[in-house]
Design a protein around this motif. Structure first.
Motif, PDB file in Angstrom:
ATOM      1  N   HIS A 140       0.809  -1.217   0.000  1.00  0.00           N
ATOM      2  CA  HIS A 140       0.000   0.000   0.000  1.00  0.00           C
ATOM      3  C   HIS A 140       0.844   1.269   0.000  1.00  0.00           C
ATOM      4  CE1 HIS A 140      -3.993  -1.881   0.775  1.00  0.00           C
ATOM      5  NE2 HIS A 140      -3.233  -2.854   1.257  1.00  0.00           N
ATOM      6  N   THR A 141       2.149   1.135  -0.160  1.00  0.00           N
ATOM      7  CA  THR A 141       3.039   2.289  -0.072  1.00  0.00           C
ATOM      8  C   THR A 141       3.857   2.438  -1.344  1.00  0.00           C
ATOM      9  OG1 THR A 141       3.222   1.975   2.327  1.00  0.00           O
ATOM     10  CG2 THR A 141       4.894   3.355   1.276  1.00  0.00           C
ATOM     11  N   THR A 142       3.998   3.666  -1.816  1.00  0.00           N
ATOM     12  CA  THR A 142       4.813   3.930  -2.992  1.00  0.00           C
ATOM     13  C   THR A 142       5.512   5.276  -2.861  1.00  0.00           C
ATOM     14  OG1 THR A 142       4.798   4.151  -5.402  1.00  0.00           O
ATOM     15  CG2 THR A 142       2.891   5.013  -4.239  1.00  0.00           C
ATOM     16  N   GLN A 143       6.673   5.371  -3.447  1.00  0.00           N
ATOM     17  CA  GLN A 143       7.392   6.646  -3.531  1.00  0.00           C
ATOM     18  C   GLN A 143       7.178   7.300  -4.884  1.00  0.00           C
ATOM     19  OE1 GLN A 143       8.980   8.298  -1.031  1.00  0.00           O
ATOM     20  NE2 GLN A 143       8.066   6.671   0.224  1.00  0.00           N
ATOM     21  N   ASP A 144       6.405   6.663  -5.761  1.00  0.00           N
ATOM     22  CA  ASP A 144       6.089   7.251  -7.059  1.00  0.00           C
ATOM     23  C   ASP A 144       4.905   8.213  -6.921  1.00  0.00           C
ATOM     24  OD1 ASP A 144       8.073   5.771  -8.307  1.00  0.00           O
ATOM     25  OD2 ASP A 144       6.722   4.084  -8.726  1.00  0.00           O
ATOM     26  N   ASN A 145       4.628   8.930  -7.991  1.00  0.00           N
ATOM     27  CA  ASN A 145       3.463   9.801  -8.005  1.00  0.00           C
ATOM     28  C   ASN A 145       2.175   8.977  -8.049  1.00  0.00           C
ATOM     29  OD1 ASN A 145       5.140  12.072  -8.083  1.00  0.00           O
ATOM     30  ND2 ASN A 145       5.183  12.078 -10.326  1.00  0.00           N
ATOM     31  N   LEU A 146       1.087   9.600  -7.682  1.00  0.00           N
ATOM     32  CA  LEU A 146      -0.214   8.950  -7.738  1.00  0.00           C
ATOM     33  C   LEU A 146      -0.651   8.822  -9.193  1.00  0.00           C
ATOM     34  CD1 LEU A 146      -2.791   7.970  -6.167  1.00  0.00           C
ATOM     35  CD2 LEU A 146      -3.609  10.329  -6.380  1.00  0.00           C
ATOM     36  N   LYS A 147      -0.967   7.609  -9.635  1.00  0.00           N
ATOM     37  CA  LYS A 147      -1.397   7.387 -11.014  1.00  0.00           C
ATOM     38  C   LYS A 147      -2.921   7.318 -11.068  1.00  0.00           C
ATOM     39  CE  LYS A 147       2.790   4.765 -12.228  1.00  0.00           C
ATOM     40  NZ  LYS A 147       3.303   3.455 -12.704  1.00  0.00           N
ATOM     41  N   LEU A 148      -3.501   8.155 -11.927  1.00  0.00           N
ATOM     42  CA  LEU A 148      -4.949   8.206 -12.058  1.00  0.00           C
ATOM     43  C   LEU A 148      -5.368   7.991 -13.504  1.00  0.00           C
ATOM     44  CD1 LEU A 148      -5.953  11.313  -9.891  1.00  0.00           C
ATOM     45  CD2 LEU A 148      -5.935   8.904  -9.231  1.00  0.00           C
ATOM     46  N   LEU A 149      -6.410   7.196 -13.677  1.00  0.00           N
ATOM     47  CA  LEU A 149      -7.055   7.035 -14.979  1.00  0.00           C
ATOM     48  C   LEU A 149      -8.411   7.694 -14.881  1.00  0.00           C
ATOM     49  CD1 LEU A 149      -6.236   3.252 -15.580  1.00  0.00           C
ATOM     50  CD2 LEU A 149      -4.864   5.243 -16.205  1.00  0.00           C
ATOM     51  N   VAL A 150      -8.669   8.663 -15.754  1.00  0.00           N
ATOM     52  CA  VAL A 150      -9.892   9.457 -15.683  1.00  0.00           C
ATOM     53  C   VAL A 150     -10.595   9.412 -17.036  1.00  0.00           C
ATOM     54  CG1 VAL A 150     -10.849  11.759 -15.285  1.00  0.00           C
ATOM     55  CG2 VAL A 150      -8.866  10.992 -13.963  1.00  0.00           C
ATOM     56  N   GLU A 151     -11.880   9.100 -17.020  1.00  0.00           N
ATOM     57  CA  GLU A 151     -12.640   9.084 -18.270  1.00  0.00           C
ATOM     58  C   GLU A 151     -12.875  10.496 -18.786  1.00  0.00           C
ATOM     59  OE1 GLU A 151     -15.343   4.991 -17.995  1.00  0.00           O
ATOM     60  OE2 GLU A 151     -16.306   6.956 -18.128  1.00  0.00           O
ATOM     61  N   ARG A 152     -12.769  10.639 -20.100  1.00  0.00           N
ATOM     62  CA  ARG A 152     -13.098  11.915 -20.726  1.00  0.00           C
ATOM     63  C   ARG A 152     -14.585  12.234 -20.535  1.00  0.00           C
ATOM     64  NH1 ARG A 152     -10.438   9.406 -25.302  1.00  0.00           N
ATOM     65  NH2 ARG A 152      -8.246  10.009 -25.352  1.00  0.00           N
ATOM     66  N   ALA A 153     -14.916  13.493 -20.724  1.00  0.00           N
ATOM     67  CA  ALA A 153     -16.319  13.894 -20.794  1.00  0.00           C
ATOM     68  C   ALA A 153     -16.949  13.252 -22.021  1.00  0.00           C
ATOM     69  CB  ALA A 153     -16.418  15.414 -20.884  1.00  0.00           C
TER      70      ALA A 153
END
Length: 453
Positions: free
Chosen positions: A383-396
């Motif tokens: 549950h721990t990472t030193q990387d950036n938060l990766k997000l997948l977001v649907e387009r409008a």
């Protein structure tokens, strides 16, 4: 014209003076401790190992000296003595119903109920659904899953029946078309289901039935089972698309179907079962008790009272909540809460504790710039990472790939300002993620999806 007076609760216990409620809880706790010492192998072993004398409980504060029970320990108990575990405390002949968890970590966890437990579950659930607006004679469209032994199925039906309302048991597994056709034909006053699924139903209602969700006659939505009901943008979407009030409930397979529920004020979910469950608030890091007061935050810990088949003692729920009220409409005396995350879901991104539901709150509020649907990509161990938060977001719905960089930058800025973490956002086509259905919506993905599908 003045607003109508708040309705009194389903049960007088919900409006009893809090001191009287706690006195009753202590008496029931002492009886439950004696029952565990006599009937539960699991707790007999724990009492012996910890040097605990069950009859030494003299006050509710003495609970702090008893070790917590964790989900992992219950899983080990179930493996040691299938089907109901070493914590089964009633004879097989007395078990009349068995419920199952969703089994997201492997085999489902099974929980037994005696006739008395079954009655208690139905009573707690009825109190919660009544607080949310369901009344005797109402038609209620059942949009939770009716299969797999989940508590959103049969136990919700039992609670609806106890109120004297009429359940239409189509279930999410019956399919979107069948649910919406039933809504068109029966014109239910209330609909129950998970928030994301009910929002999806509303968006396709006109397409599938020729009738907009706002024209189906629904007055109350009762949602639970996943994050969303307490997220302002999702709640607003539900209420706008259905033309109905949205109220949230919360429970869990280990204790009961529903034991927190919203009332008319929509300030949070009130505790509706103080005679069947003793709820504590603790600091999730130290385990120390946190006093019940408006604005307090902590993790919920539960002890079953009057439970026969599968009782638990100081069970750490993993639900992280904020107390939103102490008493409410209709003379309610119990606390109200909002759940903002679960221990199992929490990620630590570059030292910052983060719940995916908090990210969903941000993305949902950015509509119509984006579609409002997102997933956290946690493609790392633990549950721990030193990387950036990766997000997948649907387009409008009308989003263009050439605008992705600009839109992603806005989402990244909003997340950084709100949560103090740097995000890497990838836009995916509208409708990329499966439409909500019978299964709960999982906000976290452990590996990257096939982006070409």
């Amino acid at each position: 014209m003045s607003a109508p007076a708040p309705s009194p609760p389903f049960s007088p216990i919900e409006s009893r003076p809090w001191a009287d409620v706690q006195a009753d809880q202590l008496a029931r706790l002492r009886q439950q401790m004696a029952y565990l010492a006599e009937r539960s192998v699991f707790y007999q072993q724990r009492f012996a190992a910890s040097g605990i004398r069950p009859d030494a409980i003299r006050s509710l504060d003495d609970l702090r000296h008893i070790p917590f029970t964790t989900k992992q320990e219950l899983r080990a108990s179930l493996q040691a003595a299938p089907l109901l575990g070493l914590h089964q405390a009633a004879a097989d002949a007395d078990i009349v119903q068995i419920q199952a968890s969703s089994g997201t970590t492997g085999s489902p966890a099974y929980v037994g109920l005696t006739r008395s437990d079954q009655e208690a579950w139905a009573e707690m659930t009825a109190r919660g659904l009544y607080a949310c607006g369901i009344r005797p004679g109402d038609r209620v469209l059942h949009g939770f899953s009716m299969s797999k032994g989940f508590v959103g199925g049969l136990p919700i039906w039992q609670g609806i029946s106890r109120i004297g309302a009429v359940d239409l048991p189509i279930g999410a597994d019956g399919g979107v078309d069948r649910l919406l056709i039933a809504a068109r034909d029966a014109r239910p006053r209330c609909v129950v289901g998970t928030p994301n699924f009910l929002l999806y139903l509303a968006t396709v209602a006109r397409e599938l039935t020729g009738v907009a969700a706002t024209d189906l006659g629904v007055r109350h939505l009762v949602v639970g089972g996943e994050p969303g009901g307490g997220i302002p943008a999702i709640r607003e979407g539900l209420q706008t698309h259905w033309g109905a009030t949205c109220r949230e409930v919360m429970g869990g397979t280990d204790l009961g179907c529903v034991y927190w529920a919203e009332a008319e004020d929509q300030r949070g979910m009130y505790f509706v079962a103080p005679d069947h469950i003793l709820a504590e608030l603790i600091d999730p890091a130290s385990g120390e008790p946190v006093a019940w007061s408006e604005g307090a935050t902590g993790e919920l810990v539960y002890t079953a009272l009057q439970r026969e088949a599968s009782p638990v003692l100081r069970f750490r729920s993993g639900d992280h909540v904020v107390v939103t009220a102490m008493g409410g409409p209709g003379g309610r005396t119990t606390p109200a809460i909002r759940c903002f995350g679960r221990t199992d879901d929490m990620l630590i991104v570059r030292g910052v504790n983060l719940f995916p539901s908090a990210v969903q709150d941000i993305v949902s509020a950015m509509k119509p710039l984006v579609g409002g649907v997102m997933r956290v990509l946690a493609d790392f161990e633990g549950h721990t990472t030193q990387d950036n938060l990766k997000l997948l977001v649907e387009r409008a719905p009308d989003g263009r790939p050439e605008d992705d960089a600009h839109v992603a930058a806005q989402v990244e800025t909003r997340v950084r300002n709100a949560l103090a973490v740097k995000a890497e956002v990838r836009l995916v086509r509208h409708g990329f993620f499966d439409a909500p259905g019978a299964q709960k919506v999982a906000l976290t993905l452990r590996r990257a999806p096939d982006f070409d599908r």
